[in-house]
Design an enzyme around this catalytic site. Structure first.
Site: not given
Ligand SMILES: NC(=O)c1ccc[n+]([C@@H]2O[C@H](COP(=O)([O-])OP(=O)(O)OC[C@H]3O[C@@H](n4cnc5c(N)ncnc54)[C@H](OP(=O)(O)O)[C@@H]3O)[C@@H](O)[C@H]2O)c1
Length: 254
Positions: A149, A162
């Site tokens: 991130s 985080y």
């Molecule tokens: N959105 C942003 O602005 C942003 C910015 C920078 C970095 N990121 C990073 O991008 C990545 C994906 O996030 P996203 O933005 O796409 O959010 P998201 O839609 O909330 O996706 C998160 C994913 O992680 C899974 N997850 C959560 N807890 C888990 C567990 N215990 N075991 C296995 N899977 C788990 C969730 O699936 P289940 O709940 O079905 O398990 C979901 O598929 C993350 O690492 C986040 O830190 C996001």
């Protein structure tokens, strides 16, 4: 010249929504067979059937990546059922923001268990298969893509743990890169800014509104924008390794 992913197998963690779901689609459209892992099986099955309907192959794997045995089992099932493993996208993550003072420390445990321990356990289990894929592929390389991130580069008040986890992802990825460079496993750190996903839904009341306010007036990235970037990185020829990619919405300042 971009390589196609025909003949490869990719495992994407956290593929039931957001960046992981979009990445599964993007890599499948390049010809990779995809294992999609997360806890919400119904959403994974829907995605797998959508990808299957487009003439590609996808396998839904229910797995809680915070549990070491389940993280390892997801890797093993990918190899058992899809035959090999060329690309791991360690994407599953949680962003439970808020001040350090009076924080519910179980949120810290959840982020450390998923963002760090889930990622390193999945990677550890994948290494032998990735090394085998290097030897047994026309691409001549394998890939570990770790989703960090902007928070992995810049620390802010209100996101201490985080920040800790995402800085840790960066450090682990660079150490991994050096260890496996000579054996052609590429290591790519993706550092998105604000992406329009479900990530902030899990932030506790009071903090969540403040976080959303920060990005209320800008055009955020779509998950597909990040997925495109990942697909670009893993389709470079074997001798090209994109080690670190910071990708923000154009209008995001910090
Ligand atoms: N959105 C942003 O602005 C942003 C910015 C920078 C970095 N990121 C990073 O991008 C990545 C994906 O996030 P996203 O933005 O796409 O959010 P998201 O839609 O909330 O996706 C998160 C994913 O992680 C899974 N997850 C959560 N807890 C888990 C567990 N215990 N075991 C296995 N899977 C788990 C969730 O699936 P289940 O709940 O079905 O398990 C979901 O598929 C993350 O690492 C986040 O830190 C996001």
């Amino acid at each position: 010249m971009a390589n196609s992913l025909d003949g490869t197998v990719a495992l994407v963690t956290g593929a039931s929504s957001g960046i992981g779901e979009a990445t599964a689609r993007a890599l499948a459209s390049q010809g990779a067979k995809i294992a999609v892992a997360a806890r919400r099986l119904e959403r994974l099955e829907r995605l797998a059937s959508e990808i299957g309907g487009q003439g590609h192959t996808a396998l839904a794997i229910q797995s809680d990546a915070t549990d070491q045995e389940q993280a390892i089992a997801a890797v093993d099932r990918t190899v058992d059922e899809l035959g090999r493993l060329d690309i791991v996208v360690n994407n599953a993550g949680q962003m439970l923001l808020g001040p350090i003072e009076n924080a519910p420390t179980e949120e810290w445990d959840r982020m450390i268990d998923l963002n760090l321990k889930g990622l390193i356990n999945t990677t550890h289990a994948a290494v032998p298969h990735l090394l085998a894929a290097v030897e047994d592929s026309e691409r001549g390389c394998a890939d570990v893509v770790n989703i960090s991130s902007v928070a992995g580069r810049i620390a802010r008040a209100g996101s201490g743990v985080y920040n800790l986890t995402k800085h840790g992802v960066g450090a682990f990825s660079e150490s991994f890169r050096q260890e496996f460079a000579g054996r052609r496993i590429r290591s790519t750190i993706i550092e998105p800014g604000a992406v329009d996903t479900e990530l902030s839904d899990h932030i506790r009341d009071g903090i969540r509104e403040q976080v959303r306010e920060r990005f209320a007036d800008i055009e955020m990235l779509a998950a597909a924008d990040v997925a495109d970037t990942i697909a670009y990185a893993v389709t470079r020829p074997w001798h090209v390794s994109l080690n670190e990619i910071l990708i923000r919405p154009t209008e995001q300042q910090g």
